[in-house]
Write an enzyme that holds these catalytic residues in place. Structure first.
Site, mmCIF file in Angstrom:
data_model
loop_
_atom_site.group_PDB
_atom_site.id
_atom_site.type_symbol
_atom_site.label_atom_id
_atom_site.label_comp_id
_atom_site.label_asym_id
_atom_site.label_seq_id
_atom_site.Cartn_x
_atom_site.Cartn_y
_atom_site.Cartn_z
ATOM 1 N N LYS A 263 -38.499 31.667 69.120
ATOM 2 C CA LYS A 263 -38.351 31.713 67.658
ATOM 3 C C LYS A 263 -38.249 30.303 67.100
ATOM 4 C CE LYS A 263 -35.133 33.127 63.952
ATOM 5 N NZ LYS A 263 -33.924 33.894 63.579
ATOM 6 N N LYS A 275 -28.747 33.370 52.107
ATOM 7 C CA LYS A 275 -27.489 33.371 52.855
ATOM 8 C C LYS A 275 -26.371 32.735 52.014
ATOM 9 C CE LYS A 275 -29.403 32.799 57.538
ATOM 10 N NZ LYS A 275 -28.858 34.018 58.158
ATOM 11 N N ASP A 286 -32.214 27.178 63.893
ATOM 12 C CA ASP A 286 -32.849 28.480 64.061
ATOM 13 C C ASP A 286 -34.190 28.396 64.812
ATOM 14 O OD1 ASP A 286 -32.419 31.175 63.755
ATOM 15 O OD2 ASP A 286 -33.393 31.323 61.798
ATOM 16 N N ASP A 345 -33.943 38.092 55.382
ATOM 17 C CA ASP A 345 -33.164 37.286 56.320
ATOM 18 C C ASP A 345 -33.339 37.781 57.763
ATOM 19 O OD1 ASP A 345 -31.550 35.240 57.115
ATOM 20 O OD2 ASP A 345 -29.659 36.163 56.467
ATOM 21 N N GLU A 347 -35.902 37.612 59.524
ATOM 22 C CA GLU A 347 -37.241 37.030 59.617
ATOM 23 C C GLU A 347 -37.653 36.700 61.055
ATOM 24 O OE1 GLU A 347 -34.602 35.300 59.277
ATOM 25 O OE2 GLU A 347 -34.942 33.647 60.650
ATOM 26 N N ARG A 349 -37.314 38.335 63.878
ATOM 27 C CA ARG A 349 -37.993 39.444 64.557
ATOM 28 C C ARG A 349 -39.422 39.611 64.050
ATOM 29 N NH1 ARG A 349 -33.458 43.533 62.460
ATOM 30 N NH2 ARG A 349 -32.305 41.573 62.710
HETATM 31 N N1 BES Z 1 -31.074 33.094 62.175
HETATM 32 C C1 BES Z 1 -30.303 34.241 61.869
HETATM 33 C C2 BES Z 1 -29.330 34.624 62.967
HETATM 34 C C3 BES Z 1 -28.213 33.652 63.239
HETATM 35 C C4 BES Z 1 -26.980 33.862 62.673
HETATM 36 C C5 BES Z 1 -28.390 32.586 64.098
HETATM 37 C C6 BES Z 1 -25.949 32.985 62.958
HETATM 38 C C7 BES Z 1 -27.358 31.722 64.363
HETATM 39 C C8 BES Z 1 -26.131 31.926 63.791
HETATM 40 C C9 BES Z 1 -31.209 35.438 61.615
HETATM 41 O O1 BES Z 1 -32.459 35.146 61.098
HETATM 42 C C10 BES Z 1 -30.529 36.298 60.623
HETATM 43 O O2 BES Z 1 -30.353 35.876 59.533
HETATM 44 N N2 BES Z 1 -30.175 37.519 61.018
HETATM 45 C C11 BES Z 1 -29.503 38.427 60.141
HETATM 46 C C12 BES Z 1 -30.103 39.786 60.320
HETATM 47 C C13 BES Z 1 -29.664 40.791 59.280
HETATM 48 C C14 BES Z 1 -30.229 40.442 57.927
HETATM 49 C C15 BES Z 1 -30.124 42.153 59.707
HETATM 50 C C16 BES Z 1 -28.024 38.423 60.519
HETATM 51 O O3 BES Z 1 -27.717 38.324 61.717
HETATM 52 O O4 BES Z 1 -27.200 38.475 59.620
HETATM 53 ZN ZN ZN Z 2 -33.182 33.284 61.506
HETATM 54 MN MN MN Z 3 -32.425 35.017 58.972
#
Ligand code: BES
Ligand code: ZN
Ligand code: MN
Length: 498
Positions: A263, A275, A286, A345, A347, A349
């Protein structure tokens, strides 16, 4: 940052380094045959005094007059009975940190195996040196005043011939491994205004080894090749997406290959689903999966591993903007499946789905994806342990064993089928987040990826916690860790060499 390591058979008394490190434990027999009489005498005096207490992880130093010069000697308390590499890695990192503060530029280390009188299994000294290498890393490219550790040279002193041979034979590989771990850490630490998708692509253009074939697509080629999910996630940014495809053919004629997918979100603002402030702080990290994959394929190529590896690295900036993806948008993925975007968010996946689909086209023996995918994984496992998912039991076992060996911890979570229907969409083939309550987020994300894996043998590593550490890990330290580089390299070396 780069240190010179050597291994010599000699008395510590004849060391020309700034300091000497001696591992000790309670009631340790004389070390004369490795230290020389003078040092051993001085050491006894210190160990018999109440200056040294044999506390857990105790490190103390004293000066001894050797050949009319004062030499600094560090004694470190080592648990003789425990043979767990993790302890020695932590000891190495801690010791190097202290020596750094003391502005020591070089040291001689008396090998643990000599102190323990061990003639085989060289885990202790090796792991200690790994800890040293980890702790020497610093990221100061953007600082006017550099605060790098002063350490430049390490000499390992041993009388165990087989240890010396072992170290001499493995030295160059250790150096390569840590060069690429540092590269991955640098990429992750680099600020997101510099390491944009094009910034990463330019870096790859310049640093990819010549025995790797590379294909780097810009936004037009991404669209032309049907990687619509990558294109859509990147569409809101003035820094357009890139897609890197690397191929290292270390075993020409063999059709089997390993596919690595990383990723590469160079900054994740959440997009339209912006966020909150605190969550934005570490979102330059990320692309930790992309950095790990990039490092591993180069490391494999440098070491000329007899194996074929594809690396797929989708690079996007997930940002708000007038053209950014919206919740409700439906996008046709590379696989043909339509995806209803319910949260911009989620994104990672999306871009991984297209990259994984592309990877299936070369009929891989295994697909490994590595991604800072879910905050839920950090909640579940913390910052020191990555989430592991696999659709094959034996692969979970292989990667867990490799993880234990290198000290990059993983814990398996289930691809729990009962949640799959939460990904059903009213308007498209699949939605990108679960409908209903937001529980089990890491599993949901893994189940989403599974829809694109076509039942190929697959490992998914969620490194949201481990790629970039806000606190401090006893070995990897703070910020970017390079998590995954040693793990995947070890996994490939153990199971996929011909
Ligand atoms: N990049 C984030 C995940 C992340 C969170 C990495 C904290 C490192 C530290 C990912 O893209 C994300 O935002 N995931 C969301 C998914 C949700 C919207 C279903 C999350 O984990 O809140
Ligand atoms: Zn992310
Ligand atoms: Mn995200």
């Amino acid at each position: 940052m780069k240190i010179k390591i050597s291994c010599r058979k000699k008395l510590a008394l004849n060391s020309r380094k700034d300091a000497i490190i001696i591992p000790v434990y309670k009631n340790i027999p004389p070390l004369r045959t490795i230290t020389g009489k003078k040092i051993d005498d001085e050491l006894r005096a210190v160990l018999d005094s109440d200056y040294f207490n044999f506390d857990e992880k105790e490190i103390k130093s004293f000066y001894a007059e050797i050949n009319k010069k004062l030499k600094k000697i560090y004694i470190i308390h080592t648990p003789k009975e425990i043979n767990d590499a993790k302890i020695y890695r932590e000891m190495g990192a801690k010791t190097a940190g202290i020596l750094g503060e003391d502005k020591i530029c070089s040291f001689s280390l008396i090998a643990f195996e000599d102190v323990y009188n061990k003639k085989k299994d060289f885990v202790c000294t090796t792991a200690f040196m790994e800890g040293v290498m980890f702790s020497l890393y610093s990221f100061d490219a953007y600082k006017t005043k550099k605060d790098a550790n002063a350490l430049e040279e390490v000499e390992i002193i041993t009388n165990v011939n087989r240890l010396k041979t072992y170290i001499d034979n493995n030295m160059s590989e250790w150096n390569s491994i840590f060069t690429y771990v540092a590269m991955a850490r640098d990429l992750v630490n680099t600020p997101p205004n510099i390491l944009t998708p094009a910034g990463f692509a330019d870096y790859a253009e310049e640093h990819t080894l010549p025995n790797i074939k590379k294909d780097i697509w810009d936004e037009k080629e991404i669209a032309a090749n049907g990687l619509n999910l990558v294109k859509s996630v990147g569409q809101g940014s003035a820094n357009p997406p890139r897609f890197i495809h690397l191929y290292y053919e270390g075993f020409p004629g063999k059709t089997k290959n390993i596919a690595l997918v990383g990723k590469g979100v160079t900054f994740d603002s959440g997009g339209t689903n912006l966020k909150p402030t605190e969550s934005l702080e570490k979102m330059k990290s990320d692309m930790g999966g992309a950095a790990a994959v990039y490092a591993v394929i180069n490391l494999a190529a440098l070491q000329s591993l007899p194996v074929n590896i594809h690396a797929y690295i989708p690079l996007v900036e997930n940002i708000i903007g007038s053209n950014a993806l919206r919740p409700g948008d439906i996008i046709k993925s590379f696989s043909g499946k339509s995806v209803e975007i319910m949260n911009t968010d989620a994104e990672g996946r999306l871009i991984l789905a297209d990259a994984i689909s592309l990877a299936t086209k070369t009929d891989p023996e295994i697909i490994i994806d590595i991604a800072t995918l879910t905050g839920a994984c950090v909640i579940a496992l913390g910052e020191f342990c990555a989430g592991l998912f696999s659709n094959r039991k034996f692969l979970s076992k292989y990667i867990s064993d490799a993880a234990y060996k290198v000290g990059e911890d993983v814990w398996e979570l289930p691809l729990y089928e009962g949640y799959s229907e939460k990904l059903k969409s009213k308007n498209a083939d699949i939605r990108n987040i679960a409908s209903g309550p937001k529980y089990g987020g890491s599993i949901i994300a893994a189940l989403f990826l599974k829809e694109f894996v076509e039942n190929y043998p697959w490992i998914h590593l969620d490194i949201a916690g481990t790629a970039f550490i806000e606190s401090k890990h006893p070995v990897f330290g703070a910020q970017a860790t390079g998590f995954g580089v040693r793990l995947i390299y070890q996994f490939i070396k153990t199971h996929y060499l011909n």
